[in-house]
Design a protein around this motif. Structure first.
Motif, mmCIF file in Angstrom:
data_model
loop_
_atom_site.group_PDB
_atom_site.id
_atom_site.type_symbol
_atom_site.label_atom_id
_atom_site.label_comp_id
_atom_site.label_asym_id
_atom_site.label_seq_id
_atom_site.Cartn_x
_atom_site.Cartn_y
_atom_site.Cartn_z
ATOM 1 N N LEU A 192 0.842 -1.190 0.000
ATOM 2 C CA LEU A 192 0.000 0.000 0.000
ATOM 3 C C LEU A 192 0.880 1.244 0.000
ATOM 4 O O LEU A 192 1.756 1.397 0.860
ATOM 5 C CB LEU A 192 -0.936 0.009 1.214
ATOM 6 C CG LEU A 192 -2.067 1.039 1.162
ATOM 7 C CD1 LEU A 192 -3.315 0.525 1.879
ATOM 8 C CD2 LEU A 192 -1.639 2.371 1.789
ATOM 9 N N GLN A 209 -5.176 6.559 -2.191
ATOM 10 C CA GLN A 209 -4.289 5.482 -1.784
ATOM 11 C C GLN A 209 -4.107 4.534 -2.964
ATOM 12 O O GLN A 209 -4.993 4.402 -3.802
ATOM 13 C CB GLN A 209 -4.861 4.716 -0.587
ATOM 14 C CG GLN A 209 -5.063 5.585 0.647
ATOM 15 C CD GLN A 209 -5.640 4.835 1.832
ATOM 16 O OE1 GLN A 209 -5.400 3.653 2.018
ATOM 17 N NE2 GLN A 209 -6.424 5.543 2.647
ATOM 18 N N ARG A 316 -0.012 -0.683 5.206
ATOM 19 C CA ARG A 316 -0.103 0.774 5.354
ATOM 20 C C ARG A 316 0.708 1.259 6.547
ATOM 21 O O ARG A 316 1.427 2.258 6.475
ATOM 22 C CB ARG A 316 -1.570 1.201 5.514
ATOM 23 C CG ARG A 316 -1.752 2.720 5.607
ATOM 24 C CD ARG A 316 -3.159 3.115 6.009
ATOM 25 N NE ARG A 316 -3.494 2.663 7.349
ATOM 26 C CZ ARG A 316 -4.371 1.694 7.631
ATOM 27 N NH1 ARG A 316 -5.019 1.077 6.656
ATOM 28 N NH2 ARG A 316 -4.594 1.336 8.873
#
Length: 334
Positions: A192, A209, A316
């Motif tokens: 990510l 994102q 993340r």
């Protein structure tokens, strides 16, 4: 046979499904509802000639309910699905199946112990005509093997209650399921990235994102999640094969030439973009129940989606690629 449906949760999506079942779906009608908002749910029950139940458990146990639809607050999904399994009743659960992979696994184990598939998860992308045709093209063999997928999930805007993790758990979760379904392969790793943040976001949301998936055979997929794109509800999926590129187009039935422009409209929201998919999803669910054999997204699909979701959250926070290892799919789901 008319199937008697009990709906737990009469918020926006619950009301949509109630009207969908009563007005568009052949072979079923809503006979019972339950919600923590007693006054609103009681009034709704009267308008559709259904019975109100104070608890979801009481609704599930009732003789006037053959099957259950769960559209309540997300943290309650697991308890109601487990209760439906305990009573041996088919249950349709909107995503998420549970709040984490452990909860999804408890549902899987309960279903295996019961000995029959009873659970369908509301991954409605699988019922969209575009995705259905895309999957047929991929597996036709005409264009060679799929190598890469370039995807996007864009919303015009998100309010202050929408936070960074929700880009995965509330938005990308649909692609997490449908892309795995498209190529018929499990994920082996995820990444990510957090690109430059749009000025239209807020302090608790990093937007957009970029999610990256790799499958068992090495297919690489990138997914842009951009929930403040401003221009509309835009779903993209382009599959690069060895000898062709195949992709979704926006559903549009007219084009317009005006004011020195030639254009087609973009869907304003998810209800508009996937209206027909929702209708198709419920009609096939009812038909499968009548035939006593579910064919839609299973509890195992919900479980694998949850594992992938949790891996993306880890990616993340750590900024690292996260590997995914899944056990062998139980026989009941094969």
């Amino acid at each position: 046979m008319e199937i008697k449906v009990g709906v737990i949760g009469t918020g926006a999506i619950g009301i949509e499904h109630i009207h969908r079942i009563n007005e568009k779906t052949q072979g079923a009608r809503v006979t019972a509802v339950s919600d923590i908002n007693v006054d609103t749910a009681t009034a709704l029950a009267k308008t559709i000639d259904a019975q109100f139940f104070e608890t979801g458990e009481a609704l599930i146990a009732s003789d006037i309910v053959d099957v259950v639809v769960v559209t309540s607050w997300d943290p309650t999904h697991e308890q109601y699905v487990l209760e439906a399994i305990k009573h041996g009743k088919y249950v349709f659960c909107e995503k998420p199946l549970a709040m984490d992979s452990e909860g999804c696994r408890r549902i899987v184990d309960a279903e295996i112990a019961y000995g029959k598939k009873l659970v369908q998860v509301g991954f409605m992308r699988r019922y969209d005509r575009g995705y259905i045709e895309l999957k047929k093209a991929i597996h036709s063999g005409k264009y060679g093997e799929p190598l890469m997928l370039h995807c996007a999930h864009r919303n015009p805007s998100a309010d202050e209650n929408y936070t960074t993790p929700m880009a995965i758990s509330n938005t990308a979760i649909h692609e997490i399921d449908v892309l795995r379904w498209l190529v018929e392969e499990d994920y082996t790793s995820v990444q990510l990235l957090l690109p430059k943040k749009t000025k239209n976001s807020h302090k608790d949301l990093h937007d957009p994102q970029l999610l990256i998936f790799e499958t068992a055979s090495g297919i690489t997929m990138d997914l842009e999640v951009f929930v403040n794109c401003r221009f509309g509800y835009d779903i993209k999926c382009d599959v690069v094969c060895e000898e062709a590129e195949i992709g979704l187009t926006d559903p549009a039935y007219i084009r317009t030439k005006a004011e020195e422009r030639n254009y087609t409209a973009i869907s304003p929201d998810w209800q508009t973009r996937f209206l027909e998919a929702y209708d198709y999803e419920f009609q096939l669910w009812v038909q499968a129940i009548q035939e006593d054999k579910l064919t839609g997204p299973t509890a195992w699909d919900g479980y694998t989606a949850s594992i992938t979701m949790m891996a993306l959250h880890e990616a993340r926070e750590t900024g690292q690629k996260v590997n995914i290892t899944l056990e062998t799919c139980p026989a009941i789901y094969q």
